[in-house]
Every structure is written in structure tokens, then in C-alpha cells.
Design a protein around this motif. Sequence first.
Motif, PDB file in Angstrom:
ATOM      1  N   ARG A 151       0.854  -1.183   0.000  1.00 16.80           N
ATOM      2  CA  ARG A 151       0.000   0.000   0.000  1.00 16.80           C
ATOM      3  C   ARG A 151       0.891   1.235   0.000  1.00 16.80           C
ATOM      4  O   ARG A 151       1.671   1.436   0.916  1.00 16.80           O
ATOM      5  N   GLU A 152       0.775   2.017  -1.041  1.00 18.65           N
ATOM      6  CA  GLU A 152       1.602   3.209  -1.173  1.00 18.65           C
ATOM      7  C   GLU A 152       0.875   4.213  -2.060  1.00 18.65           C
ATOM      8  O   GLU A 152       0.614   3.933  -3.234  1.00 18.65           O
ATOM      9  N   SER A 153       0.561   5.348  -1.510  1.00 19.76           N
ATOM     10  CA  SER A 153      -0.164   6.375  -2.271  1.00 19.76           C
ATOM     11  C   SER A 153       0.809   7.192  -3.110  1.00 19.76           C
ATOM     12  O   SER A 153       1.735   7.808  -2.584  1.00 19.76           O
ATOM     13  N   THR A 154       0.604   7.150  -4.421  1.00 18.96           N
ATOM     14  CA  THR A 154       1.392   7.942  -5.360  1.00 18.96           C
ATOM     15  C   THR A 154       0.433   8.580  -6.352  1.00 18.96           C
ATOM     16  O   THR A 154      -0.781   8.350  -6.302  1.00 18.96           O
ATOM     17  N   GLU A 155       0.969   9.349  -7.264  1.00 21.84           N
ATOM     18  CA  GLU A 155       0.118   9.948  -8.297  1.00 21.84           C
ATOM     19  C   GLU A 155      -0.457   8.892  -9.229  1.00 21.84           C
ATOM     20  O   GLU A 155      -1.386   9.169  -9.995  1.00 21.84           O
ATOM     21  N   HIS A 156       0.066   7.670  -9.155  1.00 21.38           N
ATOM     22  CA  HIS A 156      -0.380   6.615 -10.058  1.00 21.38           C
ATOM     23  C   HIS A 156      -1.421   5.690  -9.429  1.00 21.38           C
ATOM     24  O   HIS A 156      -2.017   4.869 -10.126  1.00 21.38           O
ATOM     25  N   GLY A 157      -1.620   5.787  -8.115  1.00 20.22           N
ATOM     26  CA  GLY A 157      -2.584   4.913  -7.458  1.00 20.22           C
ATOM     27  C   GLY A 157      -2.284   4.789  -5.978  1.00 20.22           C
ATOM     28  O   GLY A 157      -1.429   5.495  -5.431  1.00 20.22           O
ATOM     29  N   ASN A 158      -2.996   3.852  -5.324  1.00 20.05           N
ATOM     30  CA  ASN A 158      -2.790   3.677  -3.880  1.00 20.05           C
ATOM     31  C   ASN A 158      -2.225   2.304  -3.511  1.00 20.05           C
ATOM     32  O   ASN A 158      -2.018   2.012  -2.335  1.00 20.05           O
ATOM     33  N   ASP A 171      15.764  -9.966  -7.151  1.00 30.58           N
ATOM     34  CA  ASP A 171      15.177  -9.059  -6.164  1.00 30.58           C
ATOM     35  C   ASP A 171      13.769  -8.657  -6.590  1.00 30.58           C
ATOM     36  O   ASP A 171      13.369  -8.813  -7.758  1.00 30.58           O
ATOM     37  N   TRP A 172      13.025  -8.123  -5.631  1.00 28.90           N
ATOM     38  CA  TRP A 172      11.688  -7.628  -5.937  1.00 28.90           C
ATOM     39  C   TRP A 172      11.768  -6.459  -6.918  1.00 28.90           C
ATOM     40  O   TRP A 172      12.685  -5.634  -6.841  1.00 28.90           O
ATOM     41  N   LYS A 173      10.800  -6.389  -7.835  1.00 27.11           N
ATOM     42  CA  LYS A 173      10.705  -5.257  -8.747  1.00 27.11           C
ATOM     43  C   LYS A 173       9.240  -4.814  -8.826  1.00 27.11           C
ATOM     44  O   LYS A 173       8.323  -5.572  -8.497  1.00 27.11           O
ATOM     45  N   ILE A 174       9.040  -3.577  -9.248  1.00 24.15           N
ATOM     46  CA  ILE A 174       7.686  -3.028  -9.380  1.00 24.15           C
ATOM     47  C   ILE A 174       7.070  -3.495 -10.694  1.00 24.15           C
ATOM     48  O   ILE A 174       7.715  -3.441 -11.751  1.00 24.15           O
ATOM     49  N   GLY A 175       5.829  -3.953 -10.616  1.00 25.66           N
ATOM     50  CA  GLY A 175       5.076  -4.297 -11.818  1.00 25.66           C
ATOM     51  C   GLY A 175       4.232  -3.133 -12.291  1.00 25.66           C
ATOM     52  O   GLY A 175       4.408  -2.608 -13.390  1.00 25.66           O
ATOM     53  N   TYR A 176       3.310  -2.698 -11.429  1.00 25.79           N
ATOM     54  CA  TYR A 176       2.477  -1.543 -11.745  1.00 25.79           C
ATOM     55  C   TYR A 176       1.780  -1.038 -10.490  1.00 25.79           C
ATOM     56  O   TYR A 176       1.675  -1.751  -9.480  1.00 25.79           O
ATOM     57  N   ALA A 177       1.341   0.207 -10.559  1.00 30.02           N
ATOM     58  CA  ALA A 177       0.499   0.797  -9.516  1.00 30.02           C
ATOM     59  C   ALA A 177      -0.943   0.779 -10.000  1.00 30.02           C
ATOM     60  O   ALA A 177      -1.208   0.847 -11.209  1.00 30.02           O
TER      61      ALA A 177
END
Length: 255
Positions: A151-158, A171-177
Amino acid sequence: MGDLNALFRKRIGIREDEKLTFEGLDDILEKTGKKIPFENLSIIAANLTDINKENIFNKILVRNEGGVCYELNAALYFFLEENGFEVTLVRGVIYNQGWMTIGRTHVAILLKHEGRTYLVDTGFGGNLPLKPVPLNGETVTSQNGEFRITRESTEHGNYILELKLKYKDPDWKIGYAFDTSKPVGNIAELNEVQTIIKENPQSPFNKHPLITCLTGNGNITLTDTSFTRWADGKVTKEDIDGKRFKELLKRHFDR
């Protein structure tokens, strides 16, 4: 329109009389990832129609094609809805060495079960979780790797989907918000996504043909210049021409 429920079951290989349960969704997602490819062939061919239930039904279940996220997850959304699941569609922003600048063009599914919410996604190319991923941060593991949501609030989502693909990511990588506060209210909203994917110069899916699906021990990916196969952590890649592309398309994807 024909029977969406029966044809979806036939396409992925489950019995018409099998009652779907939350516990059985792992099997549904795995079969869907192997039987219905992620592909942009209709975008490249400029053979697009409005995004609605009937057109999704015809493309995925009558003509037995694949699609990109807003088509694959829309088809799965309708199937799950018809089988009694509480589902909504949600839009997100892909991360690929930085946040993509074309907006909320990824489409996935939120599913509620016994008071908990899960992300379900069969339209993320070779990065499919193959299991519902809870929004509480718990890690799920499938044949494709490990997946979790923070859970992380950014301009792209929450919320942000993070992944660690088997054999590929140390390692962990970001997929999408994605943004749970802005669910897709009407399937017609996805026409905006289709227009961006089709026309925006920054779109990754409007330049070269791509078709990929999971296999029993990895995945295969075909483009107009290469055929790549991952099997048990080992990768082989073949450079191809147009004739070979058509041969492999027919052999591996029956197209």
C-alpha cells in the motif's frame, strides 16, 4: 451472443458442470495463462472494434484469439461475474525502468472474498501471478514466481504490485500501480485505454507484433524478429524472418 460461461470453460479446458470456488481460482488462472495468449496482433493489423461484452466474447471465445490486458481481463471479469464472484475492473500504470507516461492503461481485476480484496490479473504478459494476490501485503508463490502488493499512495494509485519472477529476478521489482478508489464504472471506459495503446507514440504495443503465453515449465514469446522459449529456467532464442514467424504462429498458437 452465445454462452460465454460455456465457451470460456471450453477454451481453458474445464468441465461445464464444475462449480467454481475461490480455492479453485489458482487452477483457473494457470489454465487461462496457458490457453489464452497475450498478444497485440489485432492492434498491429488495425483490426480493432469497440470494447464491449459482445466484441470481447467474439474475439476471445468465438475466434479464439488472445489480446492485451483490457481484453483478457475483461473476458475473465465477465466469466468470474457469471460464476458468482464479486469483481470489478481497475486501471493502473505500468513500471518499466520508470513509470510509463501514457497514463492508466493497464487493466486488472479486483475480487472480494470473505471480507478481503485480491488482485487478479491474466493480462500482464509473462508476469502473471497465477493466483489471487491479497491487498494486505501477503506474498503468494506460483510456478511463475513470487508476488505481493504494497500500500503506497502515489500519483499513479494507492497500491503497487511487486514481483520476483522465477529464474529471472533476484530481487523484488515493481510491476504496476493501481487505484482502488477509481474502479472502472463501465466497460466502455476501456475504449479510452484502447485508443491510447493504438495511437500513442509511447505505447509499447503498436509497433511490432508480439504474442506470448505460459507453458508447463516456462513461457514462449514470438515477435516478428525472434522466438524465445523459457523452459525450467533455461532460455533459447531464435532469430526469425517473416516466413518463420507465420510458421511458428501456426505451430504454437494455432493462428
